[in-house]
Design a protein around this motif. Structure first.
Motif, PDB file in Angstrom:
ATOM      1  N   CYS A 112       0.818  -1.200   0.000  1.00 23.01           N
ATOM      2  CA  CYS A 112       0.000   0.000   0.000  1.00 23.01           C
ATOM      3  C   CYS A 112       0.862   1.264   0.000  1.00 23.01           C
ATOM      4  CB  CYS A 112      -0.957  -0.006   1.183  1.00 23.01           C
ATOM      5  SG  CYS A 112      -2.105   1.389   1.164  1.00 23.01           S
ATOM      6  N   LYS A 113       1.882   1.287   0.834  1.00 26.81           N
ATOM      7  CA  LYS A 113       2.782   2.448   0.855  1.00 26.81           C
ATOM      8  C   LYS A 113       3.465   2.628  -0.500  1.00 26.81           C
ATOM      9  CE  LYS A 113       3.696   2.158   5.805  1.00 26.81           C
ATOM     10  NZ  LYS A 113       4.675   1.761   6.835  1.00 26.81           N
ATOM     11  N   HIS A 114       3.900   1.520  -1.097  1.00 25.71           N
ATOM     12  CA  HIS A 114       4.539   1.565  -2.418  1.00 25.71           C
ATOM     13  C   HIS A 114       3.565   2.105  -3.452  1.00 25.71           C
ATOM     14  CE1 HIS A 114       6.162  -0.060  -6.230  1.00 25.71           C
ATOM     15  NE2 HIS A 114       7.338   0.114  -5.642  1.00 25.71           N
ATOM     16  N   SER A 115       2.321   1.631  -3.407  1.00 32.09           N
ATOM     17  CA  SER A 115       1.326   2.058  -4.395  1.00 32.09           C
ATOM     18  C   SER A 115       1.051   3.556  -4.288  1.00 32.09           C
ATOM     19  CB  SER A 115       0.032   1.262  -4.252  1.00 32.09           C
ATOM     20  OG  SER A 115      -0.665   1.591  -3.069  1.00 32.09           O
ATOM     21  N   GLN A 116       1.109   4.097  -3.085  1.00 24.00           N
ATOM     22  CA  GLN A 116       0.887   5.534  -2.929  1.00 24.00           C
ATOM     23  C   GLN A 116       2.036   6.330  -3.552  1.00 24.00           C
ATOM     24  OE1 GLN A 116      -0.730   6.760   0.973  1.00 24.00           O
ATOM     25  NE2 GLN A 116      -0.935   4.555   1.352  1.00 24.00           N
ATOM     26  N   VAL A 147     -16.567   2.629   1.049  1.00 23.28           N
ATOM     27  CA  VAL A 147     -15.787   3.401   0.088  1.00 23.28           C
ATOM     28  C   VAL A 147     -14.750   4.129   0.929  1.00 23.28           C
ATOM     29  CG1 VAL A 147     -15.802   5.212  -1.662  1.00 23.28           C
ATOM     30  CG2 VAL A 147     -17.777   3.681  -1.435  1.00 23.28           C
ATOM     31  N   MET A 148     -13.488   3.947   0.586  1.00 20.86           N
ATOM     32  CA  MET A 148     -12.403   4.554   1.355  1.00 20.86           C
ATOM     33  C   MET A 148     -11.577   5.440   0.438  1.00 20.86           C
ATOM     34  SD  MET A 148     -11.411   1.400   3.909  1.00 20.86           S
ATOM     35  CE  MET A 148     -10.728   2.477   5.182  1.00 20.86           C
ATOM     36  N   TYR A 149     -11.044   6.541   0.986  1.00 24.33           N
ATOM     37  CA  TYR A 149     -10.422   7.573   0.158  1.00 24.33           C
ATOM     38  C   TYR A 149      -9.253   8.211   0.894  1.00 24.33           C
ATOM     39  CZ  TYR A 149     -10.446  11.629  -3.053  1.00 24.33           C
ATOM     40  OH  TYR A 149     -10.127  12.571  -3.991  1.00 24.33           O
ATOM     41  N   LYS A 150      -8.242   8.582   0.119  1.00 25.02           N
ATOM     42  CA  LYS A 150      -7.102   9.302   0.686  1.00 25.02           C
ATOM     43  C   LYS A 150      -6.549  10.269  -0.353  1.00 25.02           C
ATOM     44  CE  LYS A 150      -2.520   8.825   2.746  1.00 25.02           C
ATOM     45  NZ  LYS A 150      -1.481   7.911   3.221  1.00 25.02           N
ATOM     46  N   GLU A 151      -6.394  11.507   0.031  1.00 21.61           N
ATOM     47  CA  GLU A 151      -5.711  12.467  -0.837  1.00 21.61           C
ATOM     48  C   GLU A 151      -4.219  12.206  -0.712  1.00 21.61           C
ATOM     49  OE1 GLU A 151      -6.861  16.562  -1.033  1.00 21.61           O
ATOM     50  OE2 GLU A 151      -8.882  16.073  -0.340  1.00 21.61           O
ATOM     51  N   LEU A 152      -3.525  12.312  -1.828  1.00 24.79           N
ATOM     52  CA  LEU A 152      -2.091  12.028  -1.843  1.00 24.79           C
ATOM     53  C   LEU A 152      -1.307  13.327  -1.873  1.00 24.79           C
ATOM     54  CD1 LEU A 152      -2.226   9.188  -4.501  1.00 24.79           C
ATOM     55  CD2 LEU A 152      -2.049   8.923  -2.023  1.00 24.79           C
ATOM     56  N   GLY A 212       1.118  10.798 -11.318  1.00 23.74           N
ATOM     57  CA  GLY A 212       0.317  12.010 -11.397  1.00 23.74           C
ATOM     58  C   GLY A 212      -1.064  11.930 -10.764  1.00 23.74           C
ATOM     59  N   PHE A 213      -1.349  10.866 -10.036  1.00 24.16           N
ATOM     60  CA  PHE A 213      -2.636  10.776  -9.352  1.00 24.16           C
ATOM     61  C   PHE A 213      -2.634  11.683  -8.125  1.00 24.16           C
ATOM     62  CE2 PHE A 213      -2.479   6.540 -11.456  1.00 24.16           C
ATOM     63  CZ  PHE A 213      -3.657   6.644 -12.197  1.00 24.16           C
ATOM     64  N   ARG A 214      -3.784  12.248  -7.818  1.00 19.55           N
ATOM     65  CA  ARG A 214      -3.919  13.170  -6.687  1.00 19.55           C
ATOM     66  C   ARG A 214      -4.589  12.532  -5.479  1.00 19.55           C
ATOM     67  NH1 ARG A 214      -3.306  18.477  -7.755  1.00 19.55           N
ATOM     68  NH2 ARG A 214      -4.950  19.048  -6.304  1.00 19.55           N
ATOM     69  N   ALA A 215      -5.221  11.384  -5.690  1.00 22.62           N
ATOM     70  CA  ALA A 215      -5.912  10.698  -4.595  1.00 22.62           C
ATOM     71  C   ALA A 215      -6.054   9.228  -4.948  1.00 22.62           C
ATOM     72  CB  ALA A 215      -7.289  11.324  -4.354  1.00 22.62           C
ATOM     73  N   MET A 216      -6.395   8.429  -3.932  1.00 24.69           N
ATOM     74  CA  MET A 216      -6.609   6.989  -4.108  1.00 24.69           C
ATOM     75  C   MET A 216      -7.957   6.650  -3.481  1.00 24.69           C
ATOM     76  SD  MET A 216      -3.985   3.924  -3.010  1.00 24.69           S
ATOM     77  CE  MET A 216      -2.702   4.470  -4.136  1.00 24.69           C
ATOM     78  N   GLN A 217      -8.730   5.839  -4.194  1.00 23.58           N
ATOM     79  CA  GLN A 217     -10.056   5.449  -3.703  1.00 23.58           C
ATOM     80  C   GLN A 217     -10.236   3.951  -3.825  1.00 23.58           C
ATOM     81  OE1 GLN A 217     -13.411   7.831  -4.982  1.00 23.58           O
ATOM     82  NE2 GLN A 217     -14.675   5.999  -5.210  1.00 23.58           N
TER      83      GLN A 217
END
Length: 163
Positions: free
Chosen positions: A98-102, A156-161, A109-114
């Protein structure tokens, strides 16, 4: 443990890992009857990238994919799927993936992960995602049909990067 981009020669090990999880019908919405070709398409072909976690002896411990969550105007938010082999669970592999994927998400160039469908009975994953900064932004009542538990909620889970 090292995490690297998927190679064609990894498929047999990856399939062995993901097949068990898909067949179990407890955490992914794919049919427990999914064919190997269909699984390859959703895990390898459709995503933007796929990665594997490997042990020193080249055994694959886990895998994840990353892709845009939506097309066009929603493509700045990514979606990932993670699966860790049975023998490697509880050893920090999912956390590392998960840390690697972030990091990869930010590089792409992604701004968030959902995460669109985190099954409520998957308590270990929910605890981990929250620990890693994800928030529950929605609850979908009875949205998942678990093989063992019947209809259960999905989150549904979300995190801004940090970009």
């Amino acid at each position: 443990m090292d995490i690297r981009e998927y190679r064609e020669s990894d498929w047999n090990q990856v399939w062995t890992i993901i097949e068990k999880v898909f067949r179990a019908g407890e955490t992914y919405a794919f049919s427990p009857e999914i064919s190997e070709l269909e699984a390859r398409n959703v895990w390898i072909e459709m995503p933007k990238k796929t990665y594997v976690a490997i042990a020193d002896d080249d055994e694959i411990l886990g895998t994840y994919y990353i892709k845009p969550n939506q097309p066009d105007l929603g493509s700045h938010v990514c979606n990932c799927g993670y699966i860790v082999s049975e023998s490697a669970r509880g050893k920090g592999v999912a956390s590392r993936l998960c840390k690697h994927s972030q990091q990869v998400a930010v590089e792409l160039g992604f701004r968030a992960m959902q995460y669109n469908l985190v099954v409520s009975t998957n308590e270990g994953a929910i605890r981990l995602w929250i620990k890693l900064g994800f928030e529950v932004v929605g609850i979908l009542p009875n949205a998942y049909k678990s093989k063992s538990a019947g209809y259960v909620d999905a989150l549904v889970m979300y995190k801004e990067l940090k970009t």
